[in-house]
Design an enzyme around this catalytic site. Structure first.
Site, PDB file in Angstrom:
ATOM      1  N   LYS A 152       0.816  -1.222   0.000  1.00 36.83           N
ATOM      2  CA  LYS A 152       0.000   0.000   0.000  1.00 36.83           C
ATOM      3  C   LYS A 152       0.849   1.271   0.000  1.00 36.83           C
ATOM      4  O   LYS A 152       0.383   2.326  -0.408  1.00 36.83           O
ATOM      5  CB  LYS A 152      -0.977  -0.040   1.159  1.00 36.83           C
ATOM      6  CG  LYS A 152      -2.008  -1.143   0.941  1.00 36.83           C
ATOM      7  CD  LYS A 152      -3.133  -1.117   1.936  1.00 36.83           C
ATOM      8  CE  LYS A 152      -4.228  -2.092   1.555  1.00 36.83           C
ATOM      9  NZ  LYS A 152      -3.867  -3.500   1.819  1.00 36.83           N
TER      10      LYS A 152
HETATM   11  C1  LIG Z   1      -4.487  -4.601   1.237  1.00 41.61           C
HETATM   12  C2  LIG Z   1      -3.686  -5.832   1.086  1.00 41.61           C
HETATM   13  C3  LIG Z   1      -4.033  -6.837   0.159  1.00 41.61           C
HETATM   14  C4  LIG Z   1      -5.298  -6.783  -0.684  1.00 41.61           C
HETATM   15  O1  LIG Z   1      -5.293  -5.743  -1.611  1.00 41.61           O
HETATM   16  P1  LIG Z   1      -6.646  -5.326  -2.377  1.00 41.61           P
HETATM   17  O2  LIG Z   1      -6.302  -4.107  -3.132  1.00 41.61           O
HETATM   18  O3  LIG Z   1      -7.646  -5.105  -1.304  1.00 41.61           O
HETATM   19  O4  LIG Z   1      -7.033  -6.433  -3.243  1.00 41.61           O
HETATM   20  C5  LIG Z   1      -3.192  -7.936   0.022  1.00 41.61           C
HETATM   21  N1  LIG Z   1      -2.084  -8.060   0.785  1.00 41.61           N
HETATM   22  C6  LIG Z   1      -1.718  -7.117   1.687  1.00 41.61           C
HETATM   23  C7  LIG Z   1      -0.491  -7.334   2.499  1.00 41.61           C
HETATM   24  C8  LIG Z   1      -2.499  -5.974   1.880  1.00 41.61           C
HETATM   25  O5  LIG Z   1      -2.137  -5.053   2.789  1.00 41.61           O
END
Ligand SMILES: *Cc1c(COP(=O)(O)O)cnc(C)c1O
Length: 465
Positions: free
Chosen positions: A110
């Site tokens: 993120k």
């Molecule tokens: C948020 C997250 C996901 C999922 O991502 P999406 O965009 O919701 O599909 C997968 N792995 C990690 C470590 C995350 O923080």
């Protein structure tokens, strides 16, 4: 490039307006009016670009209301905070290419979008001489990445709600040890869903939203999706170099359909045959897998798993995909989403052929996740986190002879150390980004999960023009 709402209820707006609007005012999601196409010659010419240079080439095709030099500067600063020059190193392990997206400040993918979004907000607020108050709820990873994206910024205060004692120790420390004066952590006595409901309700108070210029950092913000398109393109260029221009599959662990939707955009942008299939990988919360395998998009109960950032049923970005599936006809999307709100279910069996042209899907059980982490470590000496393992398990199931496959590694294994240590049978070495915060002083308000109390807290601590 102009932006429209999936539900057709707003006049077209510019990129920067879309970023500031977050959710479209008609309740839909914002999308570019058209997806730009990249010709093979242009694509081939990108192969020697650095990650920030490539990000500029891609983003500038979606953004026409920020001067070129400013956009370059925003991108450069956003990726300078990563611990490697290549930003998203791709490693080759056994039969897989693994794209490590966790080299930013909070060790999860993120950061790639939220470092950029934090700088973008700052730039736009300065340009318009105004201020913003960000209010968001997190189950763990989004909160810390958003806080690191805006800490210390002059014109922004950020309020992040997390469920008290329901996030991991590392996740909690990552948020609460940021003691900059513009950061407010609120632990609520309740669940993530309670926090999410409070945030939604505060945003629905339109007078309050306008008076305090509330900003949204969750993945409904188009800028987040856009920043994620870049690494799919980067991976294709990299893998082309290794494997003589073969079409590539991507395996994506997903919950909110955000990350994999960015892959869908990349697939449409790039020359035919660059990306073959998107493998959609879920944990026990398998609504999206059921959608791909049988056309059944219907809500279940949220199950708690070792990949908590994917413990989601209602995927907030799904509506964006639905827009393309339903012929870009806003009235159909509006009707379908209204029906979903009422019944908790959408029947897509008539669209299965179309869905399966782009996607293949499967889910992993908890045992399969631990087995995958353990086996991969014993065989190749590589350690992955449980979210990544959901994707790797899916990749190994669906891998086809002669087709390269790239797995998205979405978090550093030490961020979810308990499951990883259990699976590999030894303790992990912690990266300095974690050891440095564990003993650090932290600051956090503990509050009841009461909407009015929290709104009052935001009002009392909000930034004013
Ligand atoms: C948020 C997250 C996901 C999922 O991502 P999406 O965009 O919701 O599909 C997968 N792995 C990690 C470590 C995350 O923080």
């Amino acid at each position: 490039m102009q932006y429209i709402s999936t539900r057709g209820g707003i006049e077209p707006i510019s990129f920067t307006e879309a970023v500031m609007m977050g959710l479209a005012d008609d309740g839909g999601l914002l999308l570019p009016r058209a997806i730009p196409r990249i010709g093979s010659e242009t694509f081939a010419a990108w192969k020697d670009l650095s990650y920030p240079e490539l990000a500029f080439e891609i983003m500038s095709r979606f953004i026409d209301d920020i001067p070129e030099a400013d956009l370059r500067n925003l991108i450069n600063r956003s990726y300078a905070s990563f611990d490697t020059d290549d930003v998203i190193p791709i490693v080759h392990q056994g039969p897989l290419h693994i794209m490590e997206l966790f080299h930013g400040p909070t060790l999860a993918f993120k950061d790639i979008a939220l470092q950029f979004l934090g700088n973008l907000f700052e730039y736009l607020l300065e340009r318009d001489d105004t201020v913003m108050n960000i209010v968001g709820a997190t189950s763990g990873d989004t909160g810390s990445a958003a806080i690191y994206g805006v800490r210390g910024k002059e014109r922004i205060n950020i309020f992040i709600l997390h469920p008290h004692q329901r996030v991991s120790e590392v996740q909690e420390k990552q948020m609460t040890t940021v003691t900059d004066s513009n950061v407010f952590n609120i632990a609520i006595r309740g669940t993530f869903d309670d926090g999410q409901a409070i945030v939604k309700s505060i945003f629905n108070d339109l007078k309050f939203k306008e008076e305090y210029n509330l900003g949204a950092i969750n993945s409904i913000n188009w800028a987040r999706v856009l920043a994620q398109v870049v690494y799919y393109v980067s991976a294709c260029l990299h893998i082309n170099n290794h494997e003589n221009d073969k079409a590539t599959d991507f395996s994506v662990p997903t919950g909110n359909f955000g990350d994999i939707f960015a892959g869908f955009i990349a697939k449409r942008m790039l020359p035919e045959g660059s990306i073959r299939k998107l493998l959609l990988a879920t944990n026990a919360n398998d609504i999206l897998t059921r959608m791909v395998t049988s056309g059944d998009y219907s809500l279940g109960e949220v199950a708690v798993t070792s990949s908590p950032s994917m413990d989601i049923q209602s995927a907030s970005n799904f509506e964006r995909y639905l827009y393309y599936l339903l012929d870009k006809e806003p009235h159909k999307i509006k009707q379908t989403m209204e029906q979903f709100a009422e019944t908790g279910s959408i029947d897509l069996t008539d669209f299965l052929v179309q869905i399966q042209r782009d996607f293949t899907a499967s889910s992993s059980t908890e045992e399969e996740v631990e087995q995958t982490i353990g086996d991969f470590y014993r065989e190749y000496g590589y350690i992955m986190d449980p979210h990544t393992a959901v994707g790797v398990h899916c990749a190994l199931q669906h891998q086809e002879q002669g087709i390269p496959i790239c797995c998205l590694a979405t978090a550093h294994p030490a961020k979810f150390g308990e499951t990883v240590e259990k699976s590999i049978g030894k303790s992990l070495e912690l990266p300095s980004a974690i050891t440095e915060i564990l003993g650090k002083e932290s600051r956090c308000e503990l509050m009841d999960s009461d909407r009015n109390l929290i709104q009052d807290f935001v009002r009392d601590h909000a930034r004013h023009q």
